[in-house]
Design an enzyme around this catalytic site. Structure first.
Site, PDB file in Angstrom:
ATOM      1  N   HIS A  40      -9.113  26.567 -32.688  1.00 62.55           N
ATOM      2  CA  HIS A  40      -9.724  26.037 -31.575  1.00 62.55           C
ATOM      3  C   HIS A  40      -8.960  26.316 -30.302  1.00 62.55           C
ATOM      4  O   HIS A  40      -9.601  26.335 -28.968  1.00 62.55           O
ATOM      5  CB  HIS A  40      -9.821  24.557 -31.634  1.00 62.55           C
ATOM      6  CG  HIS A  40     -10.732  24.027 -32.967  1.00 62.55           C
ATOM      7  ND1 HIS A  40     -10.155  23.885 -34.054  1.00 62.55           N
ATOM      8  CD2 HIS A  40     -12.278  24.212 -33.000  1.00 62.55           C
ATOM      9  CE1 HIS A  40     -11.135  23.349 -34.858  1.00 62.55           C
ATOM     10  NE2 HIS A  40     -12.241  23.799 -34.335  1.00 62.55           N
ATOM     11  N   SER A 188      -9.544  26.653 -40.519  1.00 60.87           N
ATOM     12  CA  SER A 188     -10.572  25.873 -40.686  1.00 60.87           C
ATOM     13  C   SER A 188     -10.232  24.478 -40.675  1.00 60.87           C
ATOM     14  O   SER A 188      -9.201  24.445 -41.361  1.00 60.87           O
ATOM     15  CB  SER A 188     -11.538  26.288 -41.851  1.00 60.87           C
ATOM     16  OG  SER A 188     -12.227  25.241 -41.942  1.00 60.87           O
TER      17      SER A 188
END
Ligand code: PAF
Length: 291
Positions: A40, A188
């Site tokens: 991210h 993840s």
């Protein structure tokens, strides 16, 4: 003290965005569900390079989880996320609640057909419907110049690009590369669910994809043989249960019989209770990295 402003309502976002716009600032949106990791943050860094202001949305979107999926267990780590985003130089966090995004009487659904039934769509009916609907809402509130998505969710990226194109949404979709752990596992938010042995065996996914890329770089073009070789590697890790592994055209997501100019090799597997996805883009010389 955290330097990133937290906005909880559409009105607060609109006011902030309007004041940025009045100063001529361009705006990027990075949509997330929180539980942020380096993947991210790499999207935030891309957003910072592309625009003057970066807003990151954090919303665990119920509409994209199936009834047997992990919506209630999905990690919610707002304080850590805020710290990370502050350090990464994001300017604002949009933190809506469910009622803000889906107020009483909300009755719109965005369905991109043709791209959402295959691959993950086969195992997560309705999932992409939830993703496109929430992204349409977020784009409508923030009205960013740019929206940044990770290529780890390759099907999601293709679907969002199609929605933006079809609906003439005035946003440029930019993508960022898959960010991996040192042993190759794609980052993840769900990796934290993995038990020690599951985590160890999960590396088989990327090893399988790399083996397929190697085969392609050696001249193999037959999809069954490319996929079969990857599958052999993954199958040697018994805790990794493949749901699908397919070589598809990256634009139509239709299966390829033979490797052409480009092929997306995409895989999903359950490892214990955890569902993982990964992919690699292949060109005639093997793995390629592209936007
Ligand atoms: O990729 C995700 O985290 C989500 O699917 C997204 C794009 C934030 C929509 O909820």
């Amino acid at each position: 003290m955290s330097g990133v402003v937290v906005l909880k309502t559409a009105e607060a976002v609109e006011r902030t965005v309007a004041s940025w716009r009045s100063r001529g600032h361009s705006i990027s949106l990075v949509p997330t569900m929180g539980a942020l990791h380096e993947g991210h943050l790499s999207l935030v860094s891309i957003a910072r390079k592309r625009s003057k202001r970066v807003i990151v949305s954090i919303f665990v979107n119920p509409a994209q989880f199936g009834p047997d999926e992990d919506f209630s267990e999905y990690p919610r780590t707002f304080e850590e996320d805020r710290e990370k985003l502050s350090r990464a130089g994001a300017h604002a966090i949009f933190l809506p609640d469910e009622h803000m995004i889906y107020p009483m009487g909300f009755s719109t659904s965005v369905l991109v057909s043709g791209l959402t039934e295959s691959l993950c769509g086969r195992f997560r009916p309705g999932h992409f419907n939830g993703v496109t609907t929430v992204c349409a809402v977020l784009f409508g509130i923030v009205r960013p110049d740019i929206a940044v998505f990770g290529r780890k969710d390759a099907q999601q990226l293709t679907v969002i690009r199609r929605m933006v194109r079809d609906l003439h949404m005035r946003v440029q979709v930019v993508s960022g590369p898959v960010v991996r752990e040192p042993d190759g596992l794609a980052m993840s938010s769900r990796n934290r669910y993995l038990r020690t042995e599951e985590r160890r065996q999960s590396t088989a996914l990327y090893r399988g994809l790399c083996k397929a890329a190697e085969l392609v770089s050696d001249g193999e073009r037959n999809a069954d043989r490319i996929v079969g070789r990857a599958m052999e590697i993954i199958d040697s890790s018994p805790l990794v249960m493949v749901q699908y592994i397919e070589l598809v055209d990256p634009f139509s997501l239709k299966p390829l019989l033979r490797m052409k100019r480009k092929g997306l090799l995409a895989v999903a597997a359950s490892v214990g209770e955890t569902r993982l996805i990964d992919n690699i883009m292949l060109g005639p010389e093997g793995a390629i990295e592209e936007e």
